[in-house]
Design a protein around this motif. Structure first.
Motif, mmCIF file in Angstrom:
data_model
loop_
_atom_site.group_PDB
_atom_site.id
_atom_site.type_symbol
_atom_site.label_atom_id
_atom_site.label_comp_id
_atom_site.label_asym_id
_atom_site.label_seq_id
_atom_site.Cartn_x
_atom_site.Cartn_y
_atom_site.Cartn_z
ATOM 1 N N CYS A 1 -6.860 0.155 -9.643
ATOM 2 C CA CYS A 1 -5.411 0.312 -9.527
ATOM 3 C C CYS A 1 -5.034 0.577 -8.076
ATOM 4 O O CYS A 1 -5.435 1.599 -7.497
ATOM 5 N N LEU A 2 -4.264 -0.315 -7.467
ATOM 6 C CA LEU A 2 -3.875 -0.160 -6.067
ATOM 7 C C LEU A 2 -2.784 0.893 -5.888
ATOM 8 O O LEU A 2 -2.595 1.407 -4.785
ATOM 9 N N ALA A 3 -2.049 1.220 -6.959
ATOM 10 C CA ALA A 3 -1.006 2.238 -6.839
ATOM 11 C C ALA A 3 -1.626 3.606 -6.531
ATOM 12 O O ALA A 3 -1.068 4.382 -5.755
ATOM 13 N N HIS A 4 -2.763 3.920 -7.157
ATOM 14 C CA HIS A 4 -3.440 5.178 -6.860
ATOM 15 C C HIS A 4 -3.856 5.235 -5.392
ATOM 16 O O HIS A 4 -3.673 6.254 -4.714
ATOM 17 N N LEU A 5 -4.420 4.139 -4.898
ATOM 18 C CA LEU A 5 -4.821 4.096 -3.491
ATOM 19 C C LEU A 5 -3.617 4.186 -2.568
ATOM 20 O O LEU A 5 -3.675 4.842 -1.527
ATOM 21 N N ALA A 6 -2.519 3.552 -2.952
ATOM 22 C CA ALA A 6 -1.317 3.575 -2.108
ATOM 23 C C ALA A 6 -0.788 4.998 -1.942
ATOM 24 O O ALA A 6 -0.307 5.363 -0.862
ATOM 25 N N ARG A 7 -0.862 5.817 -2.993
ATOM 26 C CA ARG A 7 -0.404 7.205 -2.872
ATOM 27 C C ARG A 7 -1.309 8.009 -1.946
ATOM 28 O O ARG A 7 -0.835 8.825 -1.160
ATOM 29 N N ASP A 8 -2.624 7.768 -2.048
ATOM 30 C CA ASP A 8 -3.551 8.461 -1.143
ATOM 31 C C ASP A 8 -3.299 8.060 0.307
ATOM 32 O O ASP A 8 -3.327 8.898 1.210
ATOM 33 N N VAL A 9 -3.057 6.782 0.516
ATOM 34 C CA VAL A 9 -2.792 6.294 1.873
ATOM 35 C C VAL A 9 -1.480 6.861 2.400
ATOM 36 O O VAL A 9 -1.377 7.239 3.575
ATOM 37 N N ALA A 10 -0.455 6.949 1.541
ATOM 38 C CA ALA A 10 0.832 7.503 1.973
ATOM 39 C C ALA A 10 0.672 8.949 2.447
ATOM 40 O O ALA A 10 1.298 9.367 3.430
ATOM 41 N N TYR A 11 -0.163 9.713 1.771
ATOM 42 C CA TYR A 11 -0.394 11.096 2.200
ATOM 43 C C TYR A 11 -1.130 11.137 3.534
ATOM 44 O O TYR A 11 -0.801 11.950 4.408
ATOM 45 N N ALA A 12 -2.107 10.249 3.717
ATOM 46 C CA ALA A 12 -2.837 10.221 4.984
ATOM 47 C C ALA A 12 -1.923 9.829 6.142
ATOM 48 O O ALA A 12 -2.046 10.355 7.260
ATOM 49 N N VAL A 13 -0.987 8.917 5.897
ATOM 50 C CA VAL A 13 -0.028 8.532 6.943
ATOM 51 C C VAL A 13 0.891 9.695 7.271
ATOM 52 O O VAL A 13 1.208 9.957 8.450
ATOM 53 N N GLU A 14 1.323 10.439 6.244
ATOM 54 C CA GLU A 14 2.255 11.543 6.451
ATOM 55 C C GLU A 14 1.587 12.758 7.074
ATOM 56 O O GLU A 14 2.185 13.434 7.926
ATOM 57 N N ALA A 15 0.351 13.042 6.676
ATOM 58 C CA ALA A 15 -0.299 14.280 7.122
ATOM 59 C C ALA A 15 -1.269 14.084 8.271
ATOM 60 O O ALA A 15 -1.612 15.053 8.957
ATOM 61 N N GLY A 16 -1.756 12.866 8.490
ATOM 62 C CA GLY A 16 -2.749 12.623 9.528
ATOM 63 C C GLY A 16 -2.147 12.031 10.784
ATOM 64 O O GLY A 16 -0.944 11.814 10.888
ATOM 65 N N LEU B 1 -4.142 0.674 6.785
ATOM 66 C CA LEU B 1 -4.413 0.532 5.358
ATOM 67 C C LEU B 1 -3.120 0.407 4.560
ATOM 68 O O LEU B 1 -3.057 -0.329 3.569
ATOM 69 N N GLN B 2 -2.082 1.115 4.990
ATOM 70 C CA GLN B 2 -0.796 1.001 4.315
ATOM 71 C C GLN B 2 -0.229 -0.405 4.472
ATOM 72 O O GLN B 2 0.296 -0.987 3.510
ATOM 73 N N TRP B 3 -0.324 -0.946 5.663
ATOM 74 C CA TRP B 3 0.131 -2.322 5.878
ATOM 75 C C TRP B 3 -0.690 -3.304 5.045
ATOM 76 O O TRP B 3 -0.155 -4.267 4.493
ATOM 77 N N TRP B 4 -2.008 -3.060 4.961
ATOM 78 C CA TRP B 4 -2.871 -3.944 4.175
ATOM 79 C C TRP B 4 -2.473 -3.914 2.695
ATOM 80 O O TRP B 4 -2.392 -4.957 2.043
ATOM 81 N N LEU B 5 -2.204 -2.731 2.160
ATOM 82 C CA LEU B 5 -1.785 -2.624 0.764
ATOM 83 C C LEU B 5 -0.432 -3.292 0.544
ATOM 84 O O LEU B 5 -0.202 -3.915 -0.508
ATOM 85 N N ASP B 6 0.481 -3.187 1.506
ATOM 86 C CA ASP B 6 1.775 -3.857 1.383
ATOM 87 C C ASP B 6 1.591 -5.375 1.259
ATOM 88 O O ASP B 6 2.270 -6.037 0.461
ATOM 89 N N LYS B 7 0.658 -5.916 2.044
ATOM 90 C CA LYS B 7 0.400 -7.358 1.948
ATOM 91 C C LYS B 7 -0.246 -7.722 0.611
ATOM 92 O O LYS B 7 0.058 -8.779 0.035
ATOM 93 N N ALA B 8 -1.111 -6.841 0.101
ATOM 94 C CA ALA B 8 -1.735 -7.094 -1.200
ATOM 95 C C ALA B 8 -0.698 -7.069 -2.319
ATOM 96 O O ALA B 8 -0.712 -7.920 -3.218
#
Length: 427
Positions: A273-288, A296-303
């Motif tokens: 499920c890419l939605a689960h990964l997208a939430r993890d990536v969103a947190y890494a973008v916000e907190a890291g 990775l966020q851009w890659w998921l958007d293209k997927a």
């Protein structure tokens, strides 16, 4: 961590520790936490309620077939007081409706068995017992109403007992309600078996699970979904053996799920499920502070974009876009990461590397997310929060059968949940 432990840390380690402590909390947008766990916005920052500027207003549509129509005609002229004949032509200026519920009381049908003496041989002849007299005094509609309120409106036994008494004047003990619900749930076994049979022949199966309390212990509510069936299943375990029990040896071409280990290895191929990964990536973008997470966020958007237009692309175009996504992902996974969140994401997506783009090989057949299963589980989660679980395993399994039949019927028809309940119990 004690003071002595902090004193032994280097300057870089202390900086990293402080940065971790100042990271934002995870929310439903950046993790798998439910939306109900999110902190509510402060009133001064919240958006105002009501209609937004420019919003077109709506009003209730008039009933096309009212039970009664009453016309109100003026009787005298408001200018001169002259009486107005009733045969004058008139036009409708406005229509107003009054809608109310009728008083509902149980319809009690009492059957009396009579005995007579035969005038010829003096034998006492007793009328046969009416059909269903040995089973229960309650009819199918009452069984359906009680099952609907308990299962789909999440009423506890106490609240269900009060609802039937207050609204319908029907007084049942909690033990009587349990027996009534158990009888009703037995009517759904055949429909559950039919849904299981379709699931065990499916090419693509999605699955998910959530925790629930059964008989005072931690148990799990599973859901399995294919094109033709939705199967709910209550089990005391979250292990892979539950999948083996439900699937009975059948291995579909594709299995869609999250990254939980018990959900892996049940199909010839796996779609994560890419939605689960997208939430993890969103947190890494916000907190890291590492560009790896943003890449990775851009890659998921293209997927996700590829998944939306999958059925409209030629096979050669799909193959080219998949190669491009795979190459981009390989580059991202090989890039050096400085943030622990980005490193964790690289490791996570690296382990699921061969499960991220399976959907491309099955246009229009394999979803890119497991959101459908999560929607199927949401009513069970609400029921768990309201009633705190089930007193007995039979109740959890019986309710899973009810949800199975209703959800499977919803794939083929637009009938309401109650209509499916009533039709199944009546049959």
């Amino acid at each position: 961590m004690s003071r002595s432990d902090l004193e032994r840390l280097s300057k870089e380690e202390l900086i990293e520790l402080v940065l971790k402590l100042h990271r934002p909390e995870q929310t439903s947008r950046t993790s798998s936490k439910p939306p109900a766990s999110d902190r509510k916005q402060r009133r001064e920052k919240a958006r105002p309620g009501g209609a937004k500027p420019g919003h077109e207003g709506h009003k209730r549509a008039l009933t096309p077939d009212p039970d009664q129509v009453m016309e109100h005609r003026p009787t005298s002229c408001t200018a001169c007081g002259e009486p107005l004949p009733t045969d004058l032509p008139a036009e409708v200026i406005s229509v107003h409706e009054r809608i109310d519920l009728p008083l509902v009381r149980p319809a009690v049908e009492q059957h009396r068995r009579l005995c007579v003496t035969c005038p010829a041989c003096r034998t006492r002849v007793v009328a046969p017992r009416p059909a269903g007299a040995d089973a229960t005094p309650f009819g199918p509609r009452l069984h359906a109403v009680a099952t609907y309120l308990k299962t789909f409106q999440a009423l506890s036994y106490e609240r269900l007992q009060a609802t039937l008494s207050d609204l319908f004047g029907l007084r049942l003990s909690q033990g009587g309600l349990m027996n009534l619900l158990r009888r009703a749930q037995g009517c759904f076994a055949e429909g559950r078996d039919a849904a299981l049979a379709r699931l065990r022949q499916a090419r693509v199966v999605a699955s998910d699970e959530t925790g629930v309390r059964i008989e005072g212990t931690n148990s799990f509510h599973w859901v399995f979904r294919c094109q033709d069936a939705v199967v709910h299943h209550a089990a005391p375990s979250r292990a892979a053996s539950v999948v083996g029990e439900v699937m009975a040896g059948h291995r579909p071409e594709v299995w869609l799920s999250d990254r939980y280990s018990a959900q892996q290895g049940h199909g010839e191929r796996q779609q994560t499920c890419l939605a689960h990964l997208a939430r993890d990536v969103a947190y890494a973008v916000e907190a890291g502070d590492d560009l790896i997470a943003l890449r990775l966020q851009w890659w998921l958007d293209k997927a996700f974009g590829l998944a939306r237009g999958l059925t409209e692309l030629a096979t050669s175009t799909l193959a080219r876009k998949r190669r491009e996504l795979e190459q981009d992902l390989d580059d991202i996974l090989k890039a050096p990461a400085t943030c622990d969140l980005a490193q964790a994401l690289q490791a996570r997506m690296g382990r699921a590397r061969d499960q991220l783009l399976t959907f491309v090989a099955f246009p229009g057949t394999v979803d890119v997310t497991n959101n459908a299963c999560e929607r199927d589980l949401r009513p069970a989660v609400i029921q768990r929060k309201v009633t705190n679980g089930y007193r007995a395993m039979w109740a959890a399994q019986g309710e899973a059968d009810v949800r199975t039949v209703v959800a499977t019927a919803a794939l083929r028809t637009k009938a309401t949940s109650f209509a499916t309940l009533l039709a199944t119990i009546t049959a």
